[in-house]
Motif scaffolding. Sequence first.
Motif, mmCIF file in Angstrom:
data_model
loop_
_atom_site.group_PDB
_atom_site.id
_atom_site.type_symbol
_atom_site.label_atom_id
_atom_site.label_comp_id
_atom_site.label_asym_id
_atom_site.label_seq_id
_atom_site.Cartn_x
_atom_site.Cartn_y
_atom_site.Cartn_z
ATOM 1 N N PHE B 455 -26.362 -14.226 -30.179
ATOM 2 C CA PHE B 455 -25.369 -13.231 -29.784
ATOM 3 C C PHE B 455 -23.996 -13.600 -30.375
ATOM 4 C CE2 PHE B 455 -22.015 -11.937 -26.798
ATOM 5 C CZ PHE B 455 -22.160 -10.558 -26.907
ATOM 6 N N ALA B 456 -23.702 -14.910 -30.383
ATOM 7 C CA ALA B 456 -22.405 -15.362 -30.884
ATOM 8 C C ALA B 456 -22.235 -14.983 -32.362
ATOM 9 C CB ALA B 456 -22.283 -16.873 -30.700
ATOM 10 N N ASP B 457 -23.303 -15.194 -33.130
ATOM 11 C CA ASP B 457 -23.249 -14.832 -34.552
ATOM 12 C C ASP B 457 -23.078 -13.326 -34.728
ATOM 13 O OD1 ASP B 457 -23.540 -17.452 -35.193
ATOM 14 O OD2 ASP B 457 -25.722 -17.341 -35.538
ATOM 15 N N TRP B 458 -23.841 -12.579 -33.916
ATOM 16 C CA TRP B 458 -23.792 -11.120 -33.990
ATOM 17 C C TRP B 458 -22.383 -10.614 -33.685
ATOM 18 C CZ3 TRP B 458 -22.574 -7.483 -30.287
ATOM 19 C CH2 TRP B 458 -22.884 -6.153 -30.600
ATOM 20 N N ASN B 462 -19.816 -8.484 -36.133
ATOM 21 C CA ASN B 462 -19.503 -7.092 -35.824
ATOM 22 C C ASN B 462 -18.143 -6.856 -35.178
ATOM 23 O OD1 ASN B 462 -22.079 -5.488 -36.492
ATOM 24 N ND2 ASN B 462 -22.817 -7.318 -35.416
ATOM 25 N N HIS B 463 -17.591 -7.839 -34.512
ATOM 26 C CA HIS B 463 -16.366 -7.582 -33.750
ATOM 27 C C HIS B 463 -15.212 -8.509 -34.091
ATOM 28 C CE1 HIS B 463 -18.143 -4.571 -31.083
ATOM 29 N NE2 HIS B 463 -19.249 -5.272 -31.237
#
Lengths: 218, 464
Positions: B455-458, B462-463
């Motif tokens: 999730f951290a990479d995602w 993206n944000h």
Amino acid sequence: MLDRKIEDIARIVGSMTPAAYPDPAAFPAVNGDLADVFEAALNALCGPDDDQPAVVRVTDTTEAIKTLVELCADVPPTEIIWQDTSPGESRDAEPVLPRDHAIGITGAVALIAATGSVVLELPSALAGRASLLVDRHIVIASRDQLLPDLAALYHGLSQRVETGDCPPIQVCITGCSRTADIEKMLVVPAHGPRQVQVILSDEPIDWAVLHRGAASLH
Amino acid sequence: MWSFEQDSRERVADTGLADKLHKATVETSLKKTNALIAKMPHWQQLRERARQVKLHTLTHLDRYLRQFVQAAEANGATVAWADTGADACRQVVDIAQSSNVKRVAKAKSMTGEEIEVNRALQRAGIEPVETDLGEMICQLAGEPPSHVTAPIIQWSMEEVARLFKSRGIIDEIPNGIDGRADPAVRALNAARLTDAARRALREKFLTADMGISGANFAVAESGTLVLVENEANIRLSTMLPPVHVAVVGIDKLIPKLADLATFLSLLPVAATGQQQSGYVSLIHRPYAKLHIILLDNGRMRLLADAQHHDLLSCIRCGACMNVCPVYRHVSGHGYHSIYPGPIGAVLTPHLRAEEHYKQLPFASSLCGACAEICPVMIPLDERLLQWRDRIVKAGGRPRSEAAAFAAWAYLMQHPRLYRAVRPPAGLAHAAAGMLGPGGRWKATRELPPLAAETFADWWKKNHA
């Protein structure tokens, strides 16, 4: 032994923070005519094969007799057992070996509208048979015996403790004897009556008159 | 040592068992319970009051026991004390022998199951007859009940019919009893089997020399025993024979008859989804010779447990079993205790000394459904967790498990270190199945597939 154990418990309890006794719970008001509420509640408890109404409304003792005789039609008096509730008169004074009867006839000390319950006080073991070892239990009761809910019944009973006036045995009967032990399928009856029918009179029942009028059922 | 984990694996694999338990709980009892609760605006208030009455009684138990004993004796009962189950059984047998009793009608009683009174009677040459339909079937089959209010909850009608035939209670197994048969025919057959049991038991009732019961409540102010049932077998067992012995746990005390308004508005709803049970008997001045045996059997020890004494407020409705996902997969027998489900998992290690019962507090998903339904508001999920804490602190779990959790906790509190040592997701997933404690943990659970990316990479992509 008992005293010593209670002393031990007192020591344990002594180290606990005492919890207060709470106020009575407030029960929601039972709305509508209590007789109607009672009738609906008891009808909802009929067994799957029950085609007769659970409550028959009558105006007075005379009509109650007529209804009772009708409900007992075709049943010989030897197959009918009474739990007499008239004061000073006991019809089960003679010790008889218990056996099953087709119909048991009892009075009630109270009816609980919210739950459709019939409350009996049983002065002796034999008195219990008429509501237990029978196929159909017929209860003769009157409007003035209606209580709104279980709170009225049990709060009333608590008050009777102080006057030493508790009935030897009280049973609160709600519908027929039933079981759902096998696959949760409702089966009626289990060990007791298959049906509870209440003849509900507007006027109080005159038991002496009722017994005379229903002499053919004795 | 018996292993809950090993034993439950087989039960979980039996999907037929889970199906039956689901139908009997979620689709019937629980549905009715929830429908009634929805119509009771005072449900929460009643629960709170019930909890408070029970806590009050427990913290004044000496006073209420004294009051109960005095009142019951004044009513004509004989009251005795039993330290243990064996002690209670010995007293029951003594009473039976001194009254020359050959046959005993037994009302359904969990306390009776707890002390195994039937075995003691049999050893003394006295015939105990279980009279509740479910308990009668358990007795015939030689197995313990699997639920506190529905003893044969996982039995099919077919199994009951086969048992009845083998014991001569019915001559032929009727047609149309299997699960695929017409429901109307099945209903008729359920009635037939019940009728056969009724007839078989009638003679036993009428010839029993003694009745044995428990009590749902014992009222201190009046010395009254309160018995709740639907079948009428308890009335028959306690009112027909000349001698009645009631084995009553000291946890059954309540102060006043008025308190029954609270408890009898909760118990039937939680237990069977009924507004009121068929028969509520109040035995005040008995006409049989009444012996009341007050039972400790570990309850005093539990009373002294500052954190857990509220487990003694349980009214044995069985609702926590009905809502429990673990119970619904392993059944009551999965717990190897007469008190199964969430309450059994926390109560049994208190009442029984055997080490293996310390596994039971781990037999829970901690979902909390039990605490939510409990009509006397026992915080069962908290109690389960506290038991785990006690057992872990006492060294009752493998060291490797403790080490793994300590390492995990450290990593979770140190995000830099966590990121540095974190393996790629796929590898973590595979590793979870191989490592010692991880492997054990995973053996009884299914992990969802891990995403290819954390999730951290995602989030960064993206944000950021």
